[in-house]
Design a protein around this motif. Sequence first.
Motif, PDB file in Angstrom:
ATOM      1  N   ARG A  94      31.647  22.379   9.049  1.00  0.00           N
ATOM      2  CA  ARG A  94      30.689  21.349   9.472  1.00  0.00           C
ATOM      3  C   ARG A  94      29.313  21.958   9.715  1.00  0.00           C
ATOM      4  O   ARG A  94      28.409  21.269  10.186  1.00  0.00           O
ATOM      5  CB  ARG A  94      31.165  20.682  10.760  1.00  0.00           C
ATOM      6  CG  ARG A  94      32.522  20.032  10.632  1.00  0.00           C
ATOM      7  CD  ARG A  94      32.431  18.520  10.550  1.00  0.00           C
ATOM      8  NE  ARG A  94      33.745  17.950  10.401  1.00  0.00           N
ATOM      9  CZ  ARG A  94      34.286  17.600   9.236  1.00  0.00           C
ATOM     10  NH1 ARG A  94      33.601  17.765   8.116  1.00  0.00           N
ATOM     11  NH2 ARG A  94      35.493  17.098   9.173  1.00  0.00           N
ATOM     12  N   TYR A 152      31.863  17.209   2.603  1.00  0.00           N
ATOM     13  CA  TYR A 152      30.957  17.039   3.736  1.00  0.00           C
ATOM     14  C   TYR A 152      29.892  15.999   3.413  1.00  0.00           C
ATOM     15  O   TYR A 152      29.563  15.152   4.245  1.00  0.00           O
ATOM     16  CB  TYR A 152      30.308  18.379   4.077  1.00  0.00           C
ATOM     17  CG  TYR A 152      29.306  18.308   5.205  1.00  0.00           C
ATOM     18  CD1 TYR A 152      29.721  18.385   6.534  1.00  0.00           C
ATOM     19  CD2 TYR A 152      27.939  18.157   4.949  1.00  0.00           C
ATOM     20  CE1 TYR A 152      28.801  18.316   7.574  1.00  0.00           C
ATOM     21  CE2 TYR A 152      27.012  18.093   5.975  1.00  0.00           C
ATOM     22  CZ  TYR A 152      27.451  18.170   7.284  1.00  0.00           C
ATOM     23  OH  TYR A 152      26.542  18.098   8.320  1.00  0.00           O
ATOM     24  N   ASP A 194      31.390  12.537   3.676  1.00  0.00           N
ATOM     25  CA  ASP A 194      31.646  12.087   5.041  1.00  0.00           C
ATOM     26  C   ASP A 194      31.379  13.250   5.988  1.00  0.00           C
ATOM     27  O   ASP A 194      32.239  14.100   6.201  1.00  0.00           O
ATOM     28  CB  ASP A 194      33.095  11.614   5.178  1.00  0.00           C
ATOM     29  CG  ASP A 194      33.384  10.963   6.527  1.00  0.00           C
ATOM     30  OD1 ASP A 194      32.591  11.172   7.473  1.00  0.00           O
ATOM     31  OD2 ASP A 194      34.403  10.262   6.642  1.00  0.00           O
ATOM     32  N   THR A 195      30.167  13.292   6.552  1.00  0.00           N
ATOM     33  CA  THR A 195      29.759  14.439   7.364  1.00  0.00           C
ATOM     34  C   THR A 195      30.576  14.594   8.642  1.00  0.00           C
ATOM     35  O   THR A 195      30.713  15.704   9.159  1.00  0.00           O
ATOM     36  CB  THR A 195      28.271  14.327   7.746  1.00  0.00           C
ATOM     37  OG1 THR A 195      28.057  13.088   8.437  1.00  0.00           O
ATOM     38  CG2 THR A 195      27.389  14.368   6.504  1.00  0.00           C
ATOM     39  N   GLU A 196      31.143  13.509   9.154  1.00  0.00           N
ATOM     40  CA  GLU A 196      31.890  13.584  10.415  1.00  0.00           C
ATOM     41  C   GLU A 196      33.377  13.827  10.223  1.00  0.00           C
ATOM     42  O   GLU A 196      33.991  14.578  10.986  1.00  0.00           O
ATOM     43  CB  GLU A 196      31.679  12.300  11.227  1.00  0.00           C
ATOM     44  CG  GLU A 196      30.262  12.136  11.759  1.00  0.00           C
ATOM     45  CD  GLU A 196      30.135  10.950  12.695  1.00  0.00           C
ATOM     46  OE1 GLU A 196      31.193  10.391  13.084  1.00  0.00           O
ATOM     47  OE2 GLU A 196      29.007  10.581  13.032  1.00  0.00           O
ATOM     48  N   HIS A 197      33.961  13.199   9.204  1.00  0.00           N
ATOM     49  CA  HIS A 197      35.414  13.249   9.081  1.00  0.00           C
ATOM     50  C   HIS A 197      35.915  13.842   7.768  1.00  0.00           C
ATOM     51  O   HIS A 197      37.122  13.986   7.575  1.00  0.00           O
ATOM     52  CB  HIS A 197      36.000  11.837   9.240  1.00  0.00           C
ATOM     53  CG  HIS A 197      35.583  11.149  10.510  1.00  0.00           C
ATOM     54  ND1 HIS A 197      35.984  11.582  11.757  1.00  0.00           N
ATOM     55  CD2 HIS A 197      34.772  10.068  10.727  1.00  0.00           C
ATOM     56  CE1 HIS A 197      35.461  10.803  12.695  1.00  0.00           C
ATOM     57  NE2 HIS A 197      34.722   9.881  12.087  1.00  0.00           N
ATOM     58  N   GLY A 198      35.013  14.178   6.863  1.00  0.00           N
ATOM     59  CA  GLY A 198      35.442  14.724   5.583  1.00  0.00           C
ATOM     60  C   GLY A 198      36.219  16.019   5.755  1.00  0.00           C
ATOM     61  O   GLY A 198      35.897  16.833   6.617  1.00  0.00           O
ATOM     62  N   GLN A 199      37.244  16.213   4.945  1.00  0.00           N
ATOM     63  CA  GLN A 199      38.093  17.396   5.032  1.00  0.00           C
ATOM     64  C   GLN A 199      38.203  18.071   3.668  1.00  0.00           C
ATOM     65  O   GLN A 199      38.181  17.409   2.631  1.00  0.00           O
ATOM     66  CB  GLN A 199      39.497  17.016   5.521  1.00  0.00           C
ATOM     67  CG  GLN A 199      39.556  16.512   6.951  1.00  0.00           C
ATOM     68  CD  GLN A 199      39.189  17.592   7.956  1.00  0.00           C
ATOM     69  OE1 GLN A 199      39.474  18.772   7.748  1.00  0.00           O
ATOM     70  NE2 GLN A 199      38.536  17.196   9.047  1.00  0.00           N
TER      71      GLN A 199
END
Length: 273
Positions: A76, A106, A109-114
């Motif tokens: 992150r 990322y 989805d910057t907060e939840h991307g995996q």
Amino acid sequence: MLYLVPHSHGTKRYAMPSYCYVSPTHKQEQISSLFKRMHSITENIIRPDGRMLEIIAEFPAGTGPFPALMLAPGLRYDMHRPVIAQTANYLLAGGFAVFRFNWSFYTADTEHGQPSEDLNTELQDLRMVLNLAKNDKRIQQQQISVAGKSFGSIVAWRVFREEAGLKSCALLTPLCVADKSGNHVLSLVEKNYPDAASENRPVLMLAGNADPYCELTTLHQFVASTSSTNLHIVAMEGNHSLEIQDADATVAASKFAHNLLLLGDHILHFLQE
């Protein structure tokens, strides 16, 4: 700050690096002045799965060819954060082209991307960045190195092992905390960075002395187990982001700025070897 250098006879020599002190303000002014004459290119590549790969390719002033570094971010910790961005600026001032980027997961989805479970998607991301450098006439093809911070260091290491033509690899704030859940201590260094001890190209592992994700005792034990003269271990002050805590916010900010300059200096000297 501790600098660990493998000795030519297999024993380890621990020494303080000799640097000429330059005030952070003066050095930053030098970098800012040089940065005005540099140029950058932003690339947004659409992957086959539809996700976007954001890349910033930055070049020193002039026509080149330049040595280059591929710089992978953390899980992150994106390419605009201080350790990545300021390292890029420092290396640019030192004559290196720098290709930095954000993982496609990322950007999506910057907060939840995996990341993908097998890291194949992230390996593809870094290979795409590397291919840009390989196809750029401004880059010295025999002087391309790769680096990564934290999670990015694991991906960078895998690409480094696969690409015999890469010159060197810098593992910044690597993930090497010991697994103490069982009856014995298991070092994650060998798991995350297999064959690092036997690699015949230069490898740098740089960690903070207050980094909970990389115990220095684990790194020390790892170094002690190898006779490699190509493995360089550097321990700096700071946490996983190389920030130095202080009750005075102004003092903390000043210490961090100075730490970033030391970081850039360490990496630049390593890449120039």
